[in-house]
Design a protein around this motif. Structure first.
Motif, short mmCIF file in Angstrom:
data_model
loop_
_atom_site.label_atom_id
_atom_site.label_comp_id
_atom_site.label_asym_id
_atom_site.label_seq_id
_atom_site.Cartn_x
_atom_site.Cartn_y
_atom_site.Cartn_z
N GLU A 148 -39.74 -37.82 -17.50
CA GLU A 148 -40.39 -38.95 -16.82
C GLU A 148 -39.36 -39.96 -16.33
O GLU A 148 -39.51 -40.54 -15.24
CB GLU A 148 -41.39 -39.60 -17.77
CG GLU A 148 -42.58 -38.68 -18.08
CD GLU A 148 -43.37 -39.12 -19.30
OE1 GLU A 148 -43.09 -40.23 -19.82
OE2 GLU A 148 -44.26 -38.36 -19.72
N ASP A 206 -38.85 -41.21 -12.47
CA ASP A 206 -38.83 -42.63 -12.10
C ASP A 206 -37.57 -42.97 -11.31
O ASP A 206 -37.60 -43.78 -10.37
CB ASP A 206 -38.91 -43.51 -13.36
CG ASP A 206 -40.28 -43.46 -14.02
OD1 ASP A 206 -41.25 -43.05 -13.34
OD2 ASP A 206 -40.37 -43.79 -15.21
N LEU A 266 -47.63 -37.02 -11.95
CA LEU A 266 -47.34 -36.08 -13.02
C LEU A 266 -48.64 -35.61 -13.64
O LEU A 266 -49.40 -36.40 -14.19
CB LEU A 266 -46.44 -36.74 -14.08
CG LEU A 266 -45.93 -35.85 -15.22
CD1 LEU A 266 -45.08 -34.70 -14.67
CD2 LEU A 266 -45.13 -36.67 -16.21
N ARG A 295 -44.22 -28.60 -16.59
CA ARG A 295 -44.76 -29.91 -16.29
C ARG A 295 -44.92 -30.05 -14.77
O ARG A 295 -43.99 -30.36 -14.05
CB ARG A 295 -43.82 -31.01 -16.80
CG ARG A 295 -43.65 -31.05 -18.32
CD ARG A 295 -44.94 -31.35 -19.05
NE ARG A 295 -45.61 -32.55 -18.56
CZ ARG A 295 -45.35 -33.78 -19.00
NH1 ARG A 295 -44.42 -33.98 -19.92
NH2 ARG A 295 -46.02 -34.81 -18.52
#
Length: 371
Positions: A280, A284, A292, A313
């Motif tokens: 993550e 960012d 996501l 993911r």
């Protein structure tokens, strides 16, 4: 224990039994036995390391069609070589084959060296593989000791200990040297490999058809499955990784090339992260505003030294500030000729034209690759 075990037969008697069996029952029409050049034998021997003949044959034929000689292989890009290797496993073999081809062109005039020692100095070629190349392509006396030969000699002599131990390996080399003839080297070498691959198999040896059943010490004891002794095993550790399936508005997926050494060296993979916060944080920093989606079900890919638990993911990109030199967009509907890590190839093949929804969960992926 002596480094020179007592042979069960004089070399002439051993050779006669083996070659008589090979003439009737051996394999005589494998692709690399036709037009048996040093190059073709070399490629086949590298592919056959840790891999069965039936698996290797289609890979070998595709490889030869694209790279018919050393110059063609040396002139190719690594991506193309690894693309043709995808699915064969142990990718360091493909990388070393490519490196060695360039050394052969640059330092040996495009011809494989004739001496075992010079061959063994090339990337990815050890003593046994060098011996097999010399014996099969040039008909010169050279000794081999691959996995099949180790298994057969270990059972024949009831040789104790794991064959990977230096002392045990020295004794097996001494036996292999004792039995190797001065004539019919190509046939003898193939016969030794065939004996282990088709009769003296790891789990189910067919002793009733073996030409050495009457002199085999392991068979006489009824202990065929005891030999060779296994390497002491440790529990495989498990590592975890998160693979980012980042797709753009056209449905393309972001791939990155792995470093040249280490896990899947030189192959293209999905961006990998140790955990969700790291993934993550990367989004960012490099793809702000991306959507996501929930993680897909994890699955496991098994290497020779550890188990890798992979959690896909999926994400949809808003913008990407910089793709970087080692990354590229990949269209699953029109796949490029890239060398892909095996689980990544399966994940990409499972993608619908454009969705963040999870496909059916892949089963455990088993690979005997070395990282």
């Amino acid at each position: 224990m002596s480094d020179t075990p007592t042979p069960v037969l004089p070399p002439e008697a051993f050779q006669r039994r083996l070659l008589d069996w090979f003439d009737t029952h051996g394999r005589h029409d494998l692709p690399w036995q036709r037009d048996r050049t040093p190059y073709r034998v070399w490629v086949s021997e590298i592919m056959l390391q840790q891999t069965q003949v039936t698996t290797v044959i289609p890979y070998f034929e595709r490889f030869m069609a694209r790279f018919p000689d050393v110059a063609a292989l040396a002139g190719a890009e690594q991506d193309e070589v690894l693309h043709l290797w995808t699915g064969l496993g142990y990718y360091a073999r493909g990388r070393n084959l490519h490196k060695a081809a360039r050394v052969i062109v640059d330092e040996h005039g495009g011809e494989l060296p004739e001496a075992v020692e010079a061959l063994a100095a090339l990337p990815g070629i050890g003593r046994s593989t060098a011996g097999a190349i010399v014996a099969q392509s040039r008909g010169r006396r050279a000794v081999i000791l691959d996995g099949n030969v180790k298994r057969s000699l270990t059972r024949l002599h009831a040789e104790p200990g794991w064959p990977g131990r230096p002392a045990v390996e020295r004794r097996l080399w001494a036996l292999a040297e004792h039995y190797t003839p001065h004539e019919r080297l190509a046939d003898y070498t193939q016969a030794m490999m065939d004996l282990g691959a088709t009769l003296c198999r790891r789990g189910t040896p067919e002793c009733g058809r073996c030409p050495f059943a009457d002199v085999c010490l392991a068979h006489a004891r009824g202990e065929e499955r005891r030999f060779p002794e296994s390497k002491p095993r440790k529990a495989l550790p498990t590592r975890a990784t998160q693979m980012l399936l980042l797709r753009d508005a056209e449905g393309r997926v972001l791939l990155e090339q792995r470093p040249s050494s280490g896990l899947w060296g030189g192959l293209w993979s999905l961006p990998q992260f140790d955990d969700a916060p790291a993934l993550e944080a990367w989004l960012d920093a490099h793809a702000p505003g991306s959507e996501l989606a929930p993680a897909w079900a994890p699955f496991t890919h098994v290497f020779s030294h550890f188990r890798l638990e992979i959690t896909p993911r999926p994400a949809r990109i808003a913008r990407l500030d910089s793709i970087g030199e080692s990354r590229r967009w990949y269209d699953p509907a029109r796949p490029d000729a890239l060398g892909l890590a095996a689980p990544v190839k399966r994940l990409l093949a499972s993608l619908a034209p454009f969705t963040l929804e999870a496909p059916p969960s892949p089963r455990e992926s088993v690979s005997e690759e070395s990282p």
